[in-house]
Design a protein around this motif. Sequence first.
Motif, PDB file in Angstrom:
ATOM      1  N   PHE A  87       3.208  22.711 -16.816  1.00 55.08           N
ATOM      2  CA  PHE A  87       2.242  21.617 -16.976  1.00 55.08           C
ATOM      3  C   PHE A  87       0.943  21.921 -16.239  1.00 55.08           C
ATOM      4  O   PHE A  87      -0.150  21.716 -16.780  1.00 55.08           O
ATOM      5  N   ASP A  88       1.051  22.434 -15.035  1.00 52.93           N
ATOM      6  CA  ASP A  88      -0.131  22.696 -14.209  1.00 52.93           C
ATOM      7  C   ASP A  88      -0.920  23.911 -14.690  1.00 52.93           C
ATOM      8  O   ASP A  88      -2.068  24.106 -14.304  1.00 52.93           O
ATOM      9  N   SER A  89      -0.288  24.752 -15.506  1.00 54.78           N
ATOM     10  CA  SER A  89      -0.900  26.027 -15.896  1.00 54.78           C
ATOM     11  C   SER A  89      -1.507  26.018 -17.286  1.00 54.78           C
ATOM     12  O   SER A  89      -2.020  27.039 -17.743  1.00 54.78           O
ATOM     13  N   VAL A  90      -1.425  24.886 -17.993  1.00 55.79           N
ATOM     14  CA  VAL A  90      -1.904  24.864 -19.373  1.00 55.79           C
ATOM     15  C   VAL A  90      -3.424  25.041 -19.414  1.00 55.79           C
ATOM     16  O   VAL A  90      -4.139  24.660 -18.485  1.00 55.79           O
ATOM     17  N   ALA A  91      -3.895  25.633 -20.477  1.00 62.01           N
ATOM     18  CA  ALA A  91      -5.333  25.836 -20.640  1.00 62.01           C
ATOM     19  C   ALA A  91      -6.065  24.503 -20.789  1.00 62.01           C
ATOM     20  O   ALA A  91      -5.453  23.490 -21.135  1.00 62.01           O
ATOM     21  N   LEU A  92      -7.341  24.498 -20.513  1.00 63.25           N
ATOM     22  CA  LEU A  92      -8.272  23.378 -20.743  1.00 63.25           C
ATOM     23  C   LEU A  92      -8.134  22.208 -19.774  1.00 63.25           C
ATOM     24  O   LEU A  92      -9.091  21.443 -19.570  1.00 63.25           O
ATOM     25  N   MET A  93      -6.967  22.049 -19.149  1.00 63.22           N
ATOM     26  CA  MET A  93      -6.687  20.826 -18.389  1.00 63.22           C
ATOM     27  C   MET A  93      -7.722  20.558 -17.302  1.00 63.22           C
ATOM     28  O   MET A  93      -8.119  19.419 -17.071  1.00 63.22           O
ATOM     29  N   TYR A  94      -8.147  21.615 -16.618  1.00 59.85           N
ATOM     30  CA  TYR A  94      -9.075  21.440 -15.505  1.00 59.85           C
ATOM     31  C   TYR A  94     -10.515  21.796 -15.873  1.00 59.85           C
ATOM     32  O   TYR A  94     -11.374  21.920 -15.010  1.00 59.85           O
ATOM     33  N   ASN A  95     -10.779  21.965 -17.157  1.00 59.60           N
ATOM     34  CA  ASN A  95     -12.137  22.335 -17.585  1.00 59.60           C
ATOM     35  C   ASN A  95     -13.203  21.305 -17.247  1.00 59.60           C
ATOM     36  O   ASN A  95     -14.370  21.676 -17.063  1.00 59.60           O
ATOM     37  N   PRO A  96     -12.898  20.004 -17.153  1.00 57.01           N
ATOM     38  CA  PRO A  96     -13.964  19.047 -16.788  1.00 57.01           C
ATOM     39  C   PRO A  96     -14.444  19.170 -15.346  1.00 57.01           C
ATOM     40  O   PRO A  96     -15.376  18.478 -14.961  1.00 57.01           O
ATOM     41  N   GLU A  97     -13.839  20.026 -14.537  1.00 62.55           N
ATOM     42  CA  GLU A  97     -14.201  20.093 -13.114  1.00 62.55           C
ATOM     43  C   GLU A  97     -15.623  20.608 -12.896  1.00 62.55           C
ATOM     44  O   GLU A  97     -16.059  21.547 -13.563  1.00 62.55           O
ATOM     45  N   ILE A  98     -16.293  20.018 -11.898  1.00 57.72           N
ATOM     46  CA  ILE A  98     -17.671  20.381 -11.567  1.00 57.72           C
ATOM     47  C   ILE A  98     -17.846  20.410 -10.043  1.00 57.72           C
ATOM     48  O   ILE A  98     -16.985  19.964  -9.300  1.00 57.72           O
ATOM     49  N   GLY A  99     -18.979  20.933  -9.592  1.00 54.77           N
ATOM     50  CA  GLY A  99     -19.292  20.972  -8.160  1.00 54.77           C
ATOM     51  C   GLY A  99     -18.684  22.184  -7.495  1.00 54.77           C
ATOM     52  O   GLY A  99     -17.833  22.868  -8.057  1.00 54.77           O
ATOM     53  N   PHE A 100     -19.102  22.476  -6.266  1.00 53.14           N
ATOM     54  CA  PHE A 100     -18.575  23.674  -5.597  1.00 53.14           C
ATOM     55  C   PHE A 100     -17.120  23.481  -5.196  1.00 53.14           C
ATOM     56  O   PHE A 100     -16.402  24.457  -4.955  1.00 53.14           O
ATOM     57  N   GLN A 101     -16.672  22.203  -5.171  1.00 55.53           N
ATOM     58  CA  GLN A 101     -15.275  21.951  -4.846  1.00 55.53           C
ATOM     59  C   GLN A 101     -14.406  21.807  -6.108  1.00 55.53           C
ATOM     60  O   GLN A 101     -13.214  21.536  -5.995  1.00 55.53           O
ATOM     61  N   GLU A 102     -15.013  21.982  -7.270  1.00 56.21           N
ATOM     62  CA  GLU A 102     -14.289  21.971  -8.543  1.00 56.21           C
ATOM     63  C   GLU A 102     -13.372  20.753  -8.661  1.00 56.21           C
ATOM     64  O   GLU A 102     -12.150  20.857  -8.708  1.00 56.21           O
ATOM     65  N   ARG A 103     -13.980  19.579  -8.699  1.00 55.62           N
ATOM     66  CA  ARG A 103     -13.252  18.324  -8.838  1.00 55.62           C
ATOM     67  C   ARG A 103     -13.696  17.596 -10.104  1.00 55.62           C
ATOM     68  O   ARG A 103     -14.793  17.858 -10.624  1.00 55.62           O
ATOM     69  N   SER A 104     -12.884  16.671 -10.566  1.00 57.01           N
ATOM     70  CA  SER A 104     -13.278  15.828 -11.692  1.00 57.01           C
ATOM     71  C   SER A 104     -12.350  14.630 -11.774  1.00 57.01           C
ATOM     72  O   SER A 104     -11.138  14.758 -11.555  1.00 57.01           O
ATOM     73  N   PHE A 105     -12.910  13.473 -12.071  1.00 59.90           N
ATOM     74  CA  PHE A 105     -12.072  12.309 -12.356  1.00 59.90           C
ATOM     75  C   PHE A 105     -11.385  12.468 -13.714  1.00 59.90           C
ATOM     76  O   PHE A 105     -10.511  11.680 -14.055  1.00 59.90           O
ATOM     77  N   GLY A 106     -11.782  13.482 -14.458  1.00 62.88           N
ATOM     78  CA  GLY A 106     -11.123  13.789 -15.724  1.00 62.88           C
ATOM     79  C   GLY A 106      -9.867  14.639 -15.558  1.00 62.88           C
ATOM     80  O   GLY A 106      -9.180  14.928 -16.528  1.00 62.88           O
ATOM     81  N   ASP A 107      -9.559  15.044 -14.329  1.00 63.55           N
ATOM     82  CA  ASP A 107      -8.298  15.761 -14.073  1.00 63.55           C
ATOM     83  C   ASP A 107      -7.130  14.801 -14.296  1.00 63.55           C
ATOM     84  O   ASP A 107      -7.294  13.582 -14.247  1.00 63.55           O
TER      85      ASP A 107
END
Lengths: 292, 292, 292
Positions: A87-107
């Motif tokens: 589940f954690d390794s699927v493609a695209l899931m974390y693509n909405p991440e932004i910023g130098f800390q790579e975060r997103s409320f879309g996670d």
Amino acid sequence: GSGRFGLDYAENRVASDDVTAANKTILAYRLRINVDAKFEADNGVTYGGRIRFQNTNGQSAAAFSPAMLYVEASGVRVEVGNANTAFDSVALMYNPEIGFQERSFGDPLGAYYSFNSGSYGAENNRVGIYVAYSVSGVNLKASLVQPDQTLADAGPTMQDEMSVAADYTFNQFTVAAAYVQNGLGLEGNDQTFVGVAYKFSDAGSVGLNYNDNGDLTDVGGGEVGTSITLYGNYNINGITLAGYVTDLDVDGADTAYGLGASYDLGGATLAGAVESGFDGDTRADLGVRMSF
Amino acid sequence: GSGRFGLDYAENRVASDDVTAANKTILAYRLRINVDAKFEADNGVTYGGRIRFQNTNGQSAAAFSPAMLYVEASGVRVEVGNANTAFDSVALMYNPEIGFQERSFGDPLGAYYSFNSGSYGAENNRVGIYVAYSVSGVNLKASLVQPDQTLADAGPTMQDEMSVAADYTFNQFTVAAAYVQNGLGLEGNDQTFVGVAYKFSDAGSVGLNYNDNGDLTDVGGGEVGTSITLYGNYNINGITLAGYVTDLDVDGADTAYGLGASYDLGGATLAGAVESGFDGDTRADLGVRMSF
Amino acid sequence: GSGRFGLDYAENRVASDDVTAANKTILAYRLRINVDAKFEADNGVTYGGRIRFQNTNGQSAAAFSPAMLYVEASGVRVEVGNANTAFDSVALMYNPEIGFQERSFGDPLGAYYSFNSGSYGAENNRVGIYVAYSVSGVNLKASLVQPDQTLADAGPTMQDEMSVAADYTFNQFTVAAAYVQNGLGLEGNDQTFVGVAYKFSDAGSVGLNYNDNGDLTDVGGGEVGTSITLYGNYNINGITLAGYVTDLDVDGADTAYGLGASYDLGGATLAGAVESGFDGDTRADLGVRMSF
């Protein structure tokens, strides 16, 4: 490994004493070192293992992860111990991440296992198995995590977590889907992810992610809710602009969104983001991240 | 370093909660990394040190050992700090071990110090010195461990452990002997090891180990007993078969025995074993081990 | 990294149980490993980070430091996280040190932050920033450490520590000065260092260090006092002799002094020292230190 540091602003930050006023802007950093040991046998099979140690602002010292060991051959990879999860390794899931800390409320907003960067804590008998297979642009993954492998019959918060994931890239399109049962070992906490992305040119892409974030009813909680995220990025004159909008079907939840920009420093990346969360609070960051 | 993973079966396994039924078969793994720092001075003397970190199933995260430092020149090696001990380093002692986890009921049953892979715990002032000398097939070793070097006059469970060891190989024969006084710092806990092995061909060897496993009378226990182990191994078509039988002179103790097989995977080793212990319970394992 | 081991004598050593007689001579050792990750970007800027782990006699196991990250370009270096501090990094300050453990009663006696080799402990939200600039033999440094960066308004023992340092070498002379405000986050604990050294030949040098060691009045203590140290060293036939005398303006404090000798073993160094402290007690050491 990797490193990052910069400024982190949070409108709703709480001071460490939980009482006095907090600094809304702090210095955020993380240094992560992966210790990878491996060798390739005469027959082409690769055997290896990984232990990670890292330190993030707010932690007293660097600390170790548990160990993962793996075997890899002919496109098949098997991991045991502190294994990755499908589940954690699927493609695209974390693509909405932004910023130098790579975060997103879309996670994803639900609870599920992944490679553990820190200690297992009380779950010292936790163990995972992960299998991945890649062929012709298709990636298939499956994993199983037992919160305590010594227990033959564990309670509702110690169930086996099983997950599967698949993704496929053809021309400019990528599609991905993943499902996890008993996420984080919690009975009935099943979650679904579906994502699709379209690379409309060398300079940019857009994507849509759907997350059913699970159900904690069996363990005394409620539905976490489903979230849908539309995101995209576009490179213009060396600067990559990225943004996302996330809708969460929970009463009173605001629409979350974020806008980010990043610039290649010749290996390192200067990146920043401004985001608004489901409670309407703003967070932002600006800093540098790098890989070693 | 080294790694290993596979299945581990124990007829008498106890669940982590000590109450409910246990899984008799679990996934066992260990990843061990030795951080070795050293340099050779202009005069040929080598100076160095070692800190180990490892993670085994059942532990929350990888953890460090204390440090060992050493000097080596002209066949003499001196170690200080978390030093090896003579008794633990003697030849032949661990030769009865089988399975991917390299275990045997024919191993010494007494308590004694060795290089510590984990933390000293409460014994933070423990310190050891070890001297080894090799010449013409003869290996001579001596060591001293103080459980707390700050105490001028320690009690019966904090005595200095002293041990000596010698082994010698001539033609197909190897003989070895070791003695430890106050094993693990316990007063009167003296232990003796004598071993002999005969390599009857390139494919196989047999050996006999004798262990007087010590005496805990001075610290509130009793005699641990003496054990005698006959073992052997034979390589046939690339598969090495190995077995042992151990007799322990304790009332009610069954004869322990084990049978193992291993196969070279081109650097890694596939190995398995079935063993029966002094209480008649069976344990078995099957897995892969590797060195980096 | 670096390593060292040898014998350590202390006339006033206390046993670990704080009751029984102590061994005045113990085996002292330390193994220190710096994990440095870095890369140079295309434009010549270097990005990196450091986590240290080490084990010293008396500690149960090796342990990690927190992480430091840095950027370096054109003679300017910026560190964040577990950063060095200006006060601790000034030239000449630790020159009076002797023996294989590199100690001196002529070291600063006050409390101030530095790169932390171990855990922050309870100060998990501590963070530092350090800037250094070098040009034409002049080194300028400034640093800021916040004991808890999440607190907007911290108490008298959690103040921001600020320090500056400068040193300059011209011909045979080096001069250095440093100042720290709120040393170790303690309000009013300001300290000053001034040092001058003269290299009278290739074989030797002399120096004078002045330390105002701070004031703990605002946090319930008193003046730490000022100390003045005269030191020198001279190489004769490959042996370097070094000595110092320190005067501390505290009632009842004896004049402290030390005499040391060191010998190059071709990379490693054999060194020993005898010192007498402010209470008149003697300490001494003899051992080997090395760098990796």
